[in-house]
Write an enzyme that holds these catalytic residues in place. Structure first.
Site, PDB file in Angstrom:
ATOM      1  N   HIS A   9       0.818  -1.207   0.000  1.00 37.77           N
ATOM      2  CA  HIS A   9       0.000   0.000   0.000  1.00 37.77           C
ATOM      3  C   HIS A   9       0.858   1.265   0.000  1.00 37.77           C
ATOM      4  O   HIS A   9       2.049   1.245   0.350  1.00 37.77           O
ATOM      5  CB  HIS A   9      -0.921   0.011   1.227  1.00 37.77           C
ATOM      6  CG  HIS A   9      -0.152   0.022   2.532  1.00 37.77           C
ATOM      7  ND1 HIS A   9       0.407   1.168   3.056  1.00 37.77           N
ATOM      8  CD2 HIS A   9       0.153  -0.980   3.389  1.00 37.77           C
ATOM      9  CE1 HIS A   9       1.027   0.874   4.197  1.00 37.77           C
ATOM     10  NE2 HIS A   9       0.887  -0.419   4.421  1.00 37.77           N
ATOM     11  N   GLU A  84      -1.857  -6.937   7.642  1.00 39.93           N
ATOM     12  CA  GLU A  84      -0.544  -6.885   8.274  1.00 39.93           C
ATOM     13  C   GLU A  84      -0.536  -7.772   9.524  1.00 39.93           C
ATOM     14  O   GLU A  84      -1.581  -8.158  10.057  1.00 39.93           O
ATOM     15  CB  GLU A  84      -0.221  -5.428   8.642  1.00 39.93           C
ATOM     16  CG  GLU A  84       1.126  -5.193   9.293  1.00 39.93           C
ATOM     17  CD  GLU A  84       2.292  -5.630   8.427  1.00 39.93           C
ATOM     18  OE1 GLU A  84       2.613  -6.837   8.469  1.00 39.93           O
ATOM     19  OE2 GLU A  84       2.895  -4.778   7.733  1.00 39.93           O
TER      20      GLU A  84
END
Length: 234
Positions: A9, A84
């Site tokens: 990202h 994550e």
């Protein structure tokens, strides 16, 4: 064989501040939004059969930019398994905060042992199993296809270690820039890197913040040598 175009990202304010984001839902900052548009333009003519994203908004915002430039219409498919690593009680904290508030846990963390987890968090070994299971499931569902996958730095570290046969213990050794493009092939249990950390589309943007685990490991080792008692000369 399935080819994955893995994209970290774009940048967030917490990346810039070197905070542990983990699974907290932090949006892209202005630089991250620009990075997302750059990676989208870079991939605009790629032939991709599906676009998959972590469900955290920093990944989804990046994926939406890619979707908006795809040669063929693709809506991001969200997959929470691509989040994550969960860092438990230290999520949202900077390194000095963790060192002050959780000194023993920080000392354990910088050993980079595969089975350590912050309180309420996820060990690297458990994280690795989650990530590889998710990617292999994608490969089984999409044989002989190319997928774009927008995810997080830790996820990419797990992929890199798997491809090179590196241990799960030890600091990160791979370069994983925000909005970088990483290409891998999956065939059964095997992971093969085609290209890694391609940032040519970001060349004129400001330097990225770097969370250097190797430096942290060196600093801990040096501190341990300083405080260790000298050997008895007798």
């Amino acid at each position: 064989m399935t080819e994955l175009i893995l994209i970290r990202h774009g940048e967030t304010d917490w990346n810039r501040e070197l905070r542990f984001q983990g699974q907290l839902d932090v949006p892209l900052n202005a630089t991250g939004l620009e990075q997302a548009q750059r990676v989208a333009a870079r991939l605009a003519q790629e032939s991709m059969q599906q676009l998959v994203s972590s469900d955290l908004q920093r990944a989804l915002q990046t994926a939406q930019a890619v979707a908006g430039r795809c040669a063929q219409p693709l809506d991001p498919v969200l997959d929470a398994a691509l989040r994550e690593q969960h860092f438990g009680v230290v999520e949202g904290l900077r390194v000095p905060d963790i060192q002050q508030q959780h000194p023993q846990a920080w000392d354990q963390w910088v050993r980079f042992e595969a089975d350590f987890a912050f309180e309420g968090g996820e060990s690297t070994r458990a994280f690795h199993a989650r990530v590889l299971a998710a990617l292999r499931a994608l490969a089984r569902r999409h044989p002989e296809q190319t997928l774009a996958v927008v995810t997080h730095g830790g996820v990419l570290d797990m992929v890199y270690r798997s491809a090179l046969g590196l241990a799960l213990s030890g600091p990160r050794v791979s370069d994983i820039p925000n909005a970088g493009i990483n290409r891998v092939r999956l065939l059964g249990e095997a992971v093969e890197i085609i290209d890694w950390a391609d940032t040519r589309h970001l060349a004129d943007l400001p330097p990225q913040p770097v969370y250097d685990q190797q430096r942290l490991a060196r600093e801990r080792a040096e501190a341990a040598r300083v405080v260790a008692p000298e050997a008895d000369p007798a």
